[in-house]
Design a protein around this motif. Sequence first.
Motif, PDB file in Angstrom:
ATOM      1  N   PRO A 254       0.863  -1.187   0.000  1.00 59.19           N
ATOM      2  CA  PRO A 254       0.000   0.000   0.000  1.00 59.19           C
ATOM      3  C   PRO A 254       0.899   1.236   0.000  1.00 59.19           C
TER       4      PRO A 254
ATOM      5  N   GLY B  36       0.929   5.528   0.059  1.00 63.96           N
ATOM      6  CA  GLY B  36       0.234   6.805   0.196  1.00 63.96           C
ATOM      7  C   GLY B  36       0.986   7.852  -0.598  1.00 63.96           C
ATOM      8  N   GLY B  37       1.439   8.886   0.108  1.00 66.15           N
ATOM      9  CA  GLY B  37       2.174   9.955  -0.562  1.00 66.15           C
ATOM     10  C   GLY B  37       3.627   9.613  -0.812  1.00 66.15           C
ATOM     11  N   ASN B  38       4.034   8.433  -0.361  1.00 65.73           N
ATOM     12  CA  ASN B  38       5.422   7.982  -0.538  1.00 65.73           C
ATOM     13  C   ASN B  38       6.412   8.963   0.073  1.00 65.73           C
ATOM     14  N   THR B  39       6.076   9.484   1.237  1.00 67.89           N
ATOM     15  CA  THR B  39       7.010  10.372   1.946  1.00 67.89           C
ATOM     16  C   THR B  39       7.626   9.668   3.149  1.00 67.89           C
ATOM     17  N   GLY B  40       7.293   8.412   3.330  1.00 61.44           N
ATOM     18  CA  GLY B  40       7.829   7.661   4.469  1.00 61.44           C
ATOM     19  C   GLY B  40       9.348   7.654   4.430  1.00 61.44           C
TER      20      GLY B  40
ATOM     21  N   GLN C 138      -0.442  11.433   2.836  1.00 64.59           N
ATOM     22  CA  GLN C 138      -1.889  11.213   2.891  1.00 64.59           C
ATOM     23  C   GLN C 138      -2.317  10.811   4.288  1.00 64.59           C
TER      24      GLN C 138
ATOM     25  N   ASN D 124      -0.422   8.661   7.077  1.00 62.94           N
ATOM     26  CA  ASN D 124      -0.177   9.171   8.425  1.00 62.94           C
ATOM     27  C   ASN D 124      -0.647   8.176   9.476  1.00 62.94           C
TER      28      ASN D 124
ATOM     29  N   SER E 246      -1.178   4.963   9.006  1.00 54.69           N
ATOM     30  CA  SER E 246      -0.416   3.724   8.898  1.00 54.69           C
ATOM     31  C   SER E 246       0.950   3.827   9.566  1.00 54.69           C
TER      32      SER E 246
ATOM     33  N   GLY F 205       3.741  11.385  14.021  1.00 53.45           N
ATOM     34  CA  GLY F 205       3.678  12.269  15.189  1.00 53.45           C
ATOM     35  C   GLY F 205       3.587  13.701  14.719  1.00 53.45           C
TER      36      GLY F 205
ATOM     37  N   ILE G  36      -5.716   0.595   4.566  1.00 53.32           N
ATOM     38  CA  ILE G  36      -6.666   1.551   5.131  1.00 53.32           C
ATOM     39  C   ILE G  36      -7.296   2.315   3.971  1.00 53.32           C
TER      40      ILE G  36
ATOM     41  N   GLU H 252       8.868   7.974  15.656  1.00 52.72           N
ATOM     42  CA  GLU H 252       7.661   8.283  14.899  1.00 52.72           C
ATOM     43  C   GLU H 252       7.703   7.861  13.439  1.00 52.72           C
TER      44      GLU H 252
HETATM   45  C1  LIG Z   1       9.723  16.414   4.840  1.00 53.74           C
HETATM   46  C2  LIG Z   1       9.206  15.285   5.697  1.00 53.74           C
HETATM   47  C3  LIG Z   1       8.880  15.541   7.031  1.00 53.74           C
HETATM   48  C4  LIG Z   1       8.387  14.523   7.837  1.00 53.74           C
HETATM   49  N1  LIG Z   1       8.069  14.828   9.117  1.00 53.74           N
HETATM   50  C5  LIG Z   1       7.561  13.868   9.906  1.00 53.74           C
HETATM   51  C6  LIG Z   1       7.188  14.156  11.245  1.00 53.74           C
HETATM   52  O1  LIG Z   1       7.368  15.270  11.728  1.00 53.74           O
HETATM   53  N2  LIG Z   1       6.642  13.164  11.983  1.00 53.74           N
HETATM   54  C7  LIG Z   1       6.446  11.914  11.495  1.00 53.74           C
HETATM   55  O2  LIG Z   1       5.932  11.073  12.212  1.00 53.74           O
HETATM   56  N3  LIG Z   1       6.804  11.604  10.250  1.00 53.74           N
HETATM   57  C8  LIG Z   1       7.367  12.534   9.440  1.00 53.74           C
HETATM   58  N4  LIG Z   1       7.736  12.206   8.169  1.00 53.74           N
HETATM   59  C9  LIG Z   1       7.583  10.803   7.738  1.00 53.74           C
HETATM   60  C10 LIG Z   1       6.137  10.327   7.773  1.00 53.74           C
HETATM   61  O3  LIG Z   1       6.030   8.992   8.158  1.00 53.74           O
HETATM   62  C11 LIG Z   1       5.393  10.496   6.482  1.00 53.74           C
HETATM   63  O4  LIG Z   1       5.603  11.751   5.946  1.00 53.74           O
HETATM   64  C12 LIG Z   1       3.867  10.240   6.475  1.00 53.74           C
HETATM   65  O5  LIG Z   1       3.248   9.949   7.680  1.00 53.74           O
HETATM   66  C13 LIG Z   1       3.654   9.110   5.551  1.00 53.74           C
HETATM   67  O6  LIG Z   1       2.541   9.345   4.761  1.00 53.74           O
HETATM   68  P1  LIG Z   1       2.510   8.919   3.240  1.00 53.74           P
HETATM   69  O7  LIG Z   1       1.123   9.105   2.784  1.00 53.74           O
HETATM   70  O8  LIG Z   1       3.555   9.591   2.466  1.00 53.74           O
HETATM   71  O9  LIG Z   1       2.827   7.357   3.346  1.00 53.74           O
HETATM   72  P2  LIG Z   1       3.833   6.479   2.502  1.00 53.74           P
HETATM   73  O10 LIG Z   1       5.215   6.994   2.602  1.00 53.74           O
HETATM   74  O11 LIG Z   1       3.300   6.270   1.158  1.00 53.74           O
HETATM   75  O12 LIG Z   1       3.732   5.117   3.318  1.00 53.74           O
HETATM   76  C14 LIG Z   1       4.262   4.964   4.610  1.00 53.74           C
HETATM   77  C15 LIG Z   1       3.894   3.570   5.141  1.00 53.74           C
HETATM   78  O13 LIG Z   1       2.495   3.461   5.327  1.00 53.74           O
HETATM   79  C16 LIG Z   1       1.940   2.466   4.467  1.00 53.74           C
HETATM   80  N5  LIG Z   1       0.693   3.026   3.936  1.00 53.74           N
HETATM   81  C17 LIG Z   1       0.509   4.207   3.299  1.00 53.74           C
HETATM   82  N6  LIG Z   1      -0.790   4.390   3.017  1.00 53.74           N
HETATM   83  C18 LIG Z   1      -1.440   3.312   3.499  1.00 53.74           C
HETATM   84  C19 LIG Z   1      -2.814   2.909   3.518  1.00 53.74           C
HETATM   85  N7  LIG Z   1      -3.772   3.687   3.011  1.00 53.74           N
HETATM   86  N8  LIG Z   1      -3.122   1.722   4.082  1.00 53.74           N
HETATM   87  C20 LIG Z   1      -2.157   0.945   4.608  1.00 53.74           C
HETATM   88  N9  LIG Z   1      -0.862   1.264   4.621  1.00 53.74           N
HETATM   89  C21 LIG Z   1      -0.508   2.436   4.071  1.00 53.74           C
HETATM   90  C22 LIG Z   1       2.985   2.179   3.441  1.00 53.74           C
HETATM   91  O14 LIG Z   1       2.904   0.854   2.999  1.00 53.74           O
HETATM   92  C23 LIG Z   1       4.259   2.449   4.209  1.00 53.74           C
HETATM   93  O15 LIG Z   1       4.613   1.346   4.981  1.00 53.74           O
HETATM   94  C24 LIG Z   1       8.232  13.206   7.324  1.00 53.74           C
HETATM   95  C25 LIG Z   1       8.570  12.958   5.992  1.00 53.74           C
HETATM   96  C26 LIG Z   1       9.059  13.979   5.190  1.00 53.74           C
HETATM   97  C27 LIG Z   1       9.415  13.661   3.770  1.00 53.74           C
END
Ligand SMILES: Cc1cc2nc3c(=O)[nH]c(=O)nc-3n(C[C@H](O)[C@H](O)[C@H](O)COP(=O)(O)OP(=O)(O)OC[C@H]3O[C@@H](n4cnc5c(N)ncnc54)[C@H](O)[C@@H]3O)c2cc1C
Lengths: 271, 507
Positions: free
Chosen positions: B104, B106-110, B175, B179, B181, B185, B241, B464
């Motif tokens: 799965p 999301g925004g691929n920012t993990g 996304q 967040n 998943s 924090g 999710i 986090e």
């Molecule tokens: C500039 C920057 C600042 C950040 N600051 C913080 C911060 O202050 N605190 C913090 O906690 N994190 C921070 N992060 C990391 C943080 O974990 C992610 O940014 C965010 O929570 C992940 O969301 P995403 O949609 O990009 O998920 P993704 O990166 O796409 O995925 C993250 C994980 O969740 C899973 N996932 C995603 N969507 C779903 C779904 N719908 N159902 C099931 N699984 C899913 C994925 O498989 C993966 O394991 C930061 C990242 C960046 C790039």
Amino acid sequence: MRPSKACLLNILVPVKRAVDYAVKIRVNPQQTGIDTNVKHSMNPFDEIAVEEAVRLRERLKDQVKSIKAVTIGPPKSSETLRTALAMGADSAIHVEIPESAPSPEPLAVAKTLRAIIERQSKAGADSGIDVVILGKQAIDDDLGMTGQMLAGLLGWSQATFASKVEIDVEKKEARVIREIDGGSEEIKCRLPVIITTDLRLNEPRYATLPSIMKAKKKPFEKLTAADLGVDLTPQLETIKVTEPPKRVGGGKVETVDELVAKLKEAGIKAV
Amino acid sequence: MLAVTRSSLPRVPWRVCRAAYATAPSLNPVIEQDIHHFSKILPSTSVVSTLSPVASPASDLDQFNNDWMGKYKGQATTVVKPKSTHEVSQIVRHCWERRIGVVPQGGNTGLVGGSIPLKDELVLSLANMNKVRSFDPISGVLVADAGCILQSLTDYIAPHNHIMPLDLGAKGSCQIGGNVSTNAGGLRLLRYGSLHGTVLGLEVVLPDGTILDQLTTLRKDNTGYDLKQLFIGSEGTLGVITGVSILTPPAPQASNNVILALPKFDNVLPLYKLVKQQLSEILSAFEFIDRTAYELAVKHGQGRALSDEDVRGAACFVLVETSGGRREHDEEKLNHLLETLLEAEKPLINTGVLSQSPAQFSSLWALREGVTEAISKEGKAYKYDISVPLSSFQDVVDGTREHLRSKGLLNDSAVKHVIGYGHVGDGNLHLNVVAESYSPEIQAALEPYVYEVVASHRGSVSAEHGIGSMKTHALHYSKDEVSIALMKKIKEIFDPRGIMNPGKVLP
Ligand SMILES: Cc1cc2nc3c(=O)[nH]c(=O)nc-3n(C[C@H](O)[C@H](O)[C@H](O)COP(=O)(O)OP(=O)(O)OC[C@H]3O[C@@H](n4cnc5c(N)ncnc54)[C@H](O)[C@@H]3O)c2cc1C
């Protein structure tokens, strides 16, 4: 109305409290104005004006005798003056108008500023204003004429839309680079002068904690329009305020054919 | 194949269990027939694949196969972008039947390699599930598709005078589903608590395609096991999710921020104590950045710098934010605090700046929030997002720097900077090592060194950001054997075929 003889500059910086530029403007339901129960801050062009005055002092040192900030506005405008003081102005004048009063128009503001300038020159030979630096416009009404009107009323030089300011105190001369269509223009003018600021002039500083504390102790004078013998009654009547028409969102099409069909529908023809 | 069946599980001792699960069940790659099947479920624009008949150019998959840091690279051939829970369910059911791994995304920012396939798993992007389902301005409960971008949710509820209970630097791309998943924090945790408290309900597609509907909007619901909690922070290993119900707080009517320059790190804790005491309920953030982090943020254009005079002699900076209901009240408190700080006999701070407008407010925040981005512009980052006692923040950063120096790795062609910043209020330090490029020597010098330091403080190896694929081997520094065995058992209950985000979280 000659400037001070001792070759010391007195700078006046008019500032305005305006709805912050980051706020989304909403028209009130009666369509008589906008919702003002939102964040306000110093008009950004005025912030640049304060910064420029402070930088002039940093460059010219003791040749700048005083920097006075002035505002014409409701009680809360005093916060804007506090910011100007925290940025480095020495003293402030607040021409206070009632909370409910309409916002004064440029001509009334220019006349008020003239009254303050005249009051200053009467106060003593060395306290006359030599330079007025103010924003080229306020971002709330975007009228952009206070500086020019003030120069007209006083018969002073004017250098509008400044992107660079140099002052030679001995020669009583200002060199100003102005933003004009397609480029810039350098002009030289005799003091006293009215300068209006453009965006590129400088980047205003943050207010530091020690200077915020110091600002609390700086002279702060409150006046009314009556004290200055000016009339702030507006000469314009606002009939109606409306929001610009809402942008209609675009749509996505799946294929080129669909796109062509949509274009035809919209009355667009091949040439 | 799985060595242990579900019925045999209870009789297997924990230790054996762990060994048995170490071998991942074998999964099948996506093949042309699968693409055929996906094309029946989804419109053609929702399937991106290098396989025929879609045959997209490989470059179309780059953004899904590479993580934000450019550290992890997957080999997925296919990405699906369903628009509805039903579509997600059909895709997942097919993968369940065919034993295809699903990542799965999301925004691929993990930041821990969790959102990138380890091999050629199917990427299931939630990007097209981006509708708000409902918002109740009275209760503040927001129900949204998992693919809604955090910033767009913030914008959606802003006119109703509510804010999202979380905020982070990645808000423009991450996304809400991502967040949840990752149990992100972020910057508001100090004030509004973690997602374990604010998430009221979830809708999840389980690994076999079943839809688990727990999308309630109830604040109180003590009816048995709280299953949704398991998905919060499970990083896509238990299911996808698809919908989130979350409690949003009313927007503060007034907010202020100030950056304080400190002569030495030792002052951070006494400062925190004083700030908490004086600001109490209006304190909404207390963030720390060391001098190096500050310099990098400025260098890479994140927010306007303080004047040279203000930063002179500063070892580190603290950003304090207040949010409250009445401006005059907040400003009075804040002013009182600032006066106390400046007039103290032994001042904790050198100086500081107080924002005078929303623009300056954002600019000061950018200096803190922009650190992550500045680091990525500066070089390749080894990110350790750890929880350690506040008093040891600086020791951990300095210790790591010295350790690298002793290994001869602290120079322009290896490690350029060792940086500390983070959420002091939550005891969460971001230890970042910025290198010219990723290299095995640096990796070996850092791990297990950092994890051992964390364990010695009884801290967390991931405060986090999660475990992803980066830290599976380090999980044991923060979780004991009993806990890990139980986690594996839970995974087994939800996903006995091991198709959901394989190779992530569990060692
Ligand atoms: C500039 C920057 C600042 C950040 N600051 C913080 C911060 O202050 N605190 C913090 O906690 N994190 C921070 N992060 C990391 C943080 O974990 C992610 O940014 C965010 O929570 C992940 O969301 P995403 O949609 O990009 O998920 P993704 O990166 O796409 O995925 C993250 C994980 O969740 C899973 N996932 C995603 N969507 C779903 C779904 N719908 N159902 C099931 N699984 C899913 C994925 O498989 C993966 O394991 C930061 C990242 C960046 C790039």
